[in-house]
Design a protein around this motif. Structure first.
Motif, PDB file in Angstrom:
ATOM      1  N   VAL A 281       0.863  -1.187   0.000  1.00 38.00           N
ATOM      2  CA  VAL A 281       0.000   0.000   0.000  1.00 38.00           C
ATOM      3  C   VAL A 281       0.893   1.228   0.000  1.00 38.00           C
ATOM      4  CG1 VAL A 281      -1.729   1.292   1.276  1.00 38.00           C
ATOM      5  CG2 VAL A 281      -1.874  -1.192   1.172  1.00 38.00           C
ATOM      6  N   THR A 282       0.832   1.985  -1.054  1.00 35.22           N
ATOM      7  CA  THR A 282       1.684   3.153  -1.201  1.00 35.22           C
ATOM      8  C   THR A 282       0.902   4.422  -0.885  1.00 35.22           C
ATOM      9  OG1 THR A 282       1.139   3.533  -3.520  1.00 35.22           O
ATOM     10  CG2 THR A 282       2.871   1.926  -3.048  1.00 35.22           C
ATOM     11  N   ARG A 283       1.575   5.538  -0.998  1.00 37.12           N
ATOM     12  CA  ARG A 283       0.926   6.821  -0.765  1.00 37.12           C
ATOM     13  C   ARG A 283      -0.248   7.021  -1.714  1.00 37.12           C
ATOM     14  NH1 ARG A 283       2.373  11.769   1.650  1.00 37.12           N
ATOM     15  NH2 ARG A 283       4.399  10.959   2.256  1.00 37.12           N
ATOM     16  N   PHE A 284      -0.163   6.452  -2.918  1.00 33.62           N
ATOM     17  CA  PHE A 284      -1.260   6.534  -3.888  1.00 33.62           C
ATOM     18  C   PHE A 284      -2.570   6.062  -3.261  1.00 33.62           C
ATOM     19  CE2 PHE A 284      -3.824   4.113  -6.970  1.00 33.62           C
ATOM     20  CZ  PHE A 284      -4.117   5.096  -7.901  1.00 33.62           C
ATOM     21  N   THR A 285      -2.541   4.887  -2.633  1.00 35.66           N
ATOM     22  CA  THR A 285      -3.744   4.335  -2.001  1.00 35.66           C
ATOM     23  C   THR A 285      -4.091   5.087  -0.728  1.00 35.66           C
ATOM     24  OG1 THR A 285      -3.181   2.156  -2.905  1.00 35.66           O
ATOM     25  CG2 THR A 285      -4.767   2.218  -1.099  1.00 35.66           C
ATOM     26  N   GLU A 286      -3.079   5.427   0.075  1.00 36.30           N
ATOM     27  CA  GLU A 286      -3.328   6.151   1.322  1.00 36.30           C
ATOM     28  C   GLU A 286      -4.037   7.474   1.051  1.00 36.30           C
ATOM     29  OE1 GLU A 286       0.293   6.729   3.392  1.00 36.30           O
ATOM     30  OE2 GLU A 286       0.690   4.603   3.702  1.00 36.30           O
ATOM     31  N   GLU A 287      -3.603   8.187   0.020  1.00 33.93           N
ATOM     32  CA  GLU A 287      -4.200   9.492  -0.277  1.00 33.93           C
ATOM     33  C   GLU A 287      -5.636   9.352  -0.739  1.00 33.93           C
ATOM     34  OE1 GLU A 287      -0.029  11.746  -1.576  1.00 33.93           O
ATOM     35  OE2 GLU A 287      -1.478  11.100  -3.094  1.00 33.93           O
ATOM     36  N   ILE A 288      -5.927   8.337  -1.542  1.00 37.76           N
ATOM     37  CA  ILE A 288      -7.308   8.120  -1.984  1.00 37.76           C
ATOM     38  C   ILE A 288      -8.181   7.767  -0.787  1.00 37.76           C
ATOM     39  CG2 ILE A 288      -8.794   6.611  -3.355  1.00 37.76           C
ATOM     40  CD1 ILE A 288      -6.557   6.458  -5.417  1.00 37.76           C
ATOM     41  N   PHE A 289      -7.677   6.902   0.091  1.00 34.85           N
ATOM     42  CA  PHE A 289      -8.434   6.500   1.274  1.00 34.85           C
ATOM     43  C   PHE A 289      -8.685   7.694   2.188  1.00 34.85           C
ATOM     44  CE2 PHE A 289      -8.884   4.406   5.459  1.00 34.85           C
ATOM     45  CZ  PHE A 289      -9.877   3.497   5.142  1.00 34.85           C
ATOM     46  N   PRO A 629      -3.394  -3.525  -6.753  1.00 32.68           N
ATOM     47  CA  PRO A 629      -2.980  -3.987  -8.089  1.00 32.68           C
ATOM     48  C   PRO A 629      -3.120  -2.913  -9.162  1.00 32.68           C
ATOM     49  CG  PRO A 629      -5.027  -5.052  -7.406  1.00 32.68           C
ATOM     50  CD  PRO A 629      -4.484  -4.361  -6.206  1.00 32.68           C
ATOM     51  N   ILE A 630      -4.057  -1.992  -8.982  1.00 34.36           N
ATOM     52  CA  ILE A 630      -4.145  -0.876  -9.923  1.00 34.36           C
ATOM     53  C   ILE A 630      -2.857  -0.069  -9.891  1.00 34.36           C
ATOM     54  CG2 ILE A 630      -5.293   1.343 -10.345  1.00 34.36           C
ATOM     55  CD1 ILE A 630      -7.921  -0.002  -9.523  1.00 34.36           C
ATOM     56  N   ARG A 631      -2.326   0.130  -8.689  1.00 31.86           N
ATOM     57  CA  ARG A 631      -1.059   0.862  -8.565  1.00 31.86           C
ATOM     58  C   ARG A 631       0.078   0.111  -9.259  1.00 31.86           C
ATOM     59  NH1 ARG A 631       3.348   1.936  -8.661  1.00 31.86           N
ATOM     60  NH2 ARG A 631       4.651   3.210  -7.281  1.00 31.86           N
ATOM     61  N   TRP A 632       0.087  -1.213  -9.152  1.00 31.71           N
ATOM     62  CA  TRP A 632       1.121  -1.986  -9.841  1.00 31.71           C
ATOM     63  C   TRP A 632       1.044  -1.768 -11.351  1.00 31.71           C
ATOM     64  CZ3 TRP A 632      -0.080  -7.202  -6.955  1.00 31.71           C
ATOM     65  CH2 TRP A 632       0.329  -7.085  -5.622  1.00 31.71           C
ATOM     66  N   ALA A 633      -0.203  -1.796 -11.879  1.00 34.18           N
ATOM     67  CA  ALA A 633      -0.385  -1.642 -13.323  1.00 34.18           C
ATOM     68  C   ALA A 633       0.045  -0.258 -13.810  1.00 34.18           C
ATOM     69  CB  ALA A 633      -1.842  -1.905 -13.695  1.00 34.18           C
ATOM     70  N   MET A 634       0.050   0.722 -12.900  1.00 27.81           N
ATOM     71  CA  MET A 634       0.420   2.081 -13.303  1.00 27.81           C
ATOM     72  C   MET A 634       1.872   2.185 -13.748  1.00 27.81           C
ATOM     73  SD  MET A 634      -1.606   4.108 -10.280  1.00 27.81           S
ATOM     74  CE  MET A 634      -0.753   5.652 -10.563  1.00 27.81           C
ATOM     75  N   ALA A 635       2.692   1.185 -13.379  1.00 29.83           N
ATOM     76  CA  ALA A 635       4.094   1.208 -13.800  1.00 29.83           C
ATOM     77  C   ALA A 635       4.230   1.081 -15.316  1.00 29.83           C
ATOM     78  CB  ALA A 635       4.860   0.078 -13.112  1.00 29.83           C
TER      79      ALA A 635
END
Length: 648
Positions: A281-289, A629-635
């Motif tokens: 869980v990166t900042r990407f998910t933390e910020e959305i949450f 997994p959405i964050r993984w695909a963003m790579a």
């Protein structure tokens, strides 16, 4: 040298001079390995090789174990084979071991013999991985490690706050956090009461917050975290309520079984070490949450204000207008007092006091104002005058029993199929609690907060599964989780900070020390909340609209520190040279940064809309989990270098 220390046959392509350093501290510089003035030859297949470009997703400044001929990283970077911690420096080196040795290293990582160095890096996120989030592969392994990590500090967790140097700041923290926690508890209690037709209300929310906080202070691993009612939990209660109505399931009995299923699933998650998944869980998910919580607060306040205008009579319009003024007035006063600390008005001590108790002062002032204009008869809190459940049984006209009947009532019994069916919404609640709890504690345990005693993610989650969820289920109370905003408020109130000047102008603050003896403060905060149940006659004087203003204040206040909102603010700055000198504005192309922000906003919009569609609302916790997994695909769209700055 690392391969050699484990008995690997090591030879060199080129001659390397090596020197022994104390405590097994090793250093690689420009490809030369130094140890004991000895020379080793490294063959082309196995050994130390310069790695110019690391495998996709891995950082360019660390070391890793890689199998020959492939890019798969073996467990846990460089381990600690001796007493000291290994010092790792560029340039990048790949250490590859013969195949027959790989199982030995993997076994070490699984059993916990080999510990990941604190500087190890999350391959998927580009951020540092907390050693407490390493998968041990043993049942209860993570919990045992958490206990080993925190047990030496258990006594100091109680005594640190009582020392002469910390006593005053700790007392101020207790008083401030009491009001900071009771305000949302009252607000959520009001919302629960209106949602469930009184089956849960303010008394239940205060009781849930108080009992859960006391138990959490005693048994948790990270006592700085504050548990209580949260925005996502309220949103999912709306889902559960609507589902029970559609399926003709008694709400409290159905919620009891949902809570027991959730308790079981949570215990399994903690027991099988699955908190380690939070390293993805990166900042990407933390910020959305966090932004979802912000939207729940802000939109919840405005939607409740709009309901005031449903009454189109003259007195109804007057009440609606007066209520709107109370909402906006409470919000404005609380906000103004919160920011007065940074100004020059009055003396520093008085400014600090007004800032710390701004919410309480706002509630008091506008409750008095409502009493002055009592002819409008604006709605106040509907709290029982005695300590009893909020719900009045229609056939007896008496308050329901404190213990919920798991089989429902004669008028609406709990069917056997419904007991099994509640496992479905329990899965969603489990995932929501897992994310709510762990994201909040992840934010508390960030490196820049300078905490020294270490986290305990698995132990904290186990406390929720063993104590909090079953107790709240049987008593018909809202389920508590670690709440991000009170957690941060508690942390900030116990921290000492200094002002730092930023490059390009402006200032920021950083933590210099923290009073980590938070069990004492956590316990006292929630004991005071329990004592407040003895003064329900006072709570009856508070207008509902004043608490809507507190809800709005909490939502707007939670925007600070969320980089998603910082990047959204950049859209309002037309001249790019006027951008604040954040790391991502200096190192990421403009379109790349804005496209990343817009994608985050799109994910946030999908998440919020999911909660509004009744047929999809039960799935919104699963969408939060899908963000990983959405964050993984963003790579595939954004480069690892850009993601390092935008999501680190």
């Amino acid at each position: 040298v690392f391969a050699k220390s484990f008995g690997f046959p090591v030879k060199c392509r080129t001659t390397c001079t090596t020197t022994r350093r104390p405590a097994a501290h090793l250093s690689a510089t420009q490809g030369n390995i130094h140890r004991d003035k000895m020379q080793y030859n490294v063959p082309p297949v196995y050994g130390l090789q310069q790695q110019q470009t690391p495998p996709m997703g891995y950082p360019s400044s660390g070391y890793g174990l890689y199998a020959p001929g492939g890019n798969s990283q073996l467990p846990a970077g460089i381990v600690q084979p001796l007493a000291g911690q290994l010092l790792m420096h560029p340039p990048e080196v790949v250490v590859a071991a013969p195949p027959e040795k790989l199982g030995f290293l993997a076994k070490m990582a699984r059993t916990g013999t080999a510990m990941v160095a604190p500087s190890s890096v999350n391959a998927n996120a580009g951020i540092e991985v907390d050693p407490a989030l390493v998968f041990t592969g043993r049942f209860l392994g993570g919990i045992r490690d958490d206990i080993k990590r925190r047990a030496p500090f258990y006594v100091s967790d109680w005594t640190d706050a009582l020392t002469s140097d910390n006593r005053s700041q700790s007392l101020a923290s207790v008083i401030f956090l009491f009001f900071a926690c009771i305000s949302p508890a009252l607000t959520f209690g009001l919302l629960y009461q209106e949602l469930t037709d009184g089956q849960m209300g303010i008394v239940e929310t205060l009781l849930s917050t108080g009992i859960s906080g006391v138990l959490y202070a005693i048994f948790s691993g990270q006592p700085i975290a504050i548990v209580g009612a949260t925005g996502p939990e309220y949103a999912y209660t709306v889902v559960t309520w609507n589902l029970c109505k559609q399926m003709n399931i008694p709400f409290l009995a159905g919620r009891l079984w949902q809570g027991l299923w959730t308790s079981l699933f949570t215990v399994l998650l903690a027991g099988f070490d699955l908190c380690y998944l939070m390293k993805y869980v990166t900042r990407f998910t933390e910020e959305i949450f966090a932004s979802f919580i912000t939207m729940t607060f802000i939109l919840g306040a405005f939607l409740n204000v709009l309901k005031l205008y449903d009454d189109t009579s003259s007195i109804g319009r007057a009440r609606a207008f007066g209520g709107t003024l109370l909402v906006l007035g409470t919000f404005q006063m609380a906000t103004s007092l919160k920011t007065i600390k940074a100004g020059n008005t009055l003396n520093p001590s008085l400014r600090a006091m007004l800032s710390n108790y701004g919410v309480v002062i706002a509630i008091f002032v506008f409750s008095i104002l409502n009493y002055v204009f009592k002819d409008l008869k604006m709605a106040t809190l509907d709290v029982p005058t005695e300590f009893a459940p909020t719900y009045i049984e229609p056939h007896t006209l008496k308050a329901r029993s404190w213990i919920v009947n798991p089989m429902g009532s004669p008028e609406q019994p709990m069917q056997g199929w419904a007991i099994g069916f509640t496992a479905l919404p329990a899965l969603g609640l489990t995932l929501l609690g897992y994310m709510d709890q762990n994201v909040s504690t992840l934010i508390v345990n960030r490196k820049d907060h300078m905490l020294k005693k270490g986290p305990a993610y698995h132990l904290d989650l186990m406390v929720c599964g063993v104590f909090l969820y079953p107790i709240c289920a049987f008593f018909g109370l809202p389920f508590p989780h670690a709440s991000t905003v009170p957690c941060l408020i508690h942390l900030i109130s116990l921290s000492t900070r200094e002002t730092v000047h930023m490059e390009g102008g402006g200032t920021t603050t950083r933590v210099t020390s923290v009073i980590e003896g938070a069990r004492t403060t956590n316990m006292l905060i929630h004991l005071l909340i329990l004592l407040s149940l003895l003064f329900t006659s006072v709570l009856q004087l508070i207008p509902k609209t004043v608490l809507y203003g507190v809800f709005l204040f909490m939502g707007v206040g939670s925007i600070a520190g969320n980089e998603l909102f910082d990047r959204l603010h950049l859209f309002c700055i037309w001249v790019t040279k006027d951008y604040p000198q954040y790391e991502y504005t200096k190192n990421v192309a403009l379109w790349t940064m804005h496209s990343f922000t817009l994608f985050q906003v799109a994910m946030l919009a999908i998440l919020y809309v999911t909660t509004l569609i009744s047929d999809l609302s039960i799935a919104f916790p699963f969408f939060i989990g899908a963000l990983v997994p959405i964050r993984w695909a963003m790579a595939r769209v954004w480069s690892p270098e850009d993601l390092k700055w935008l999501d680190a």
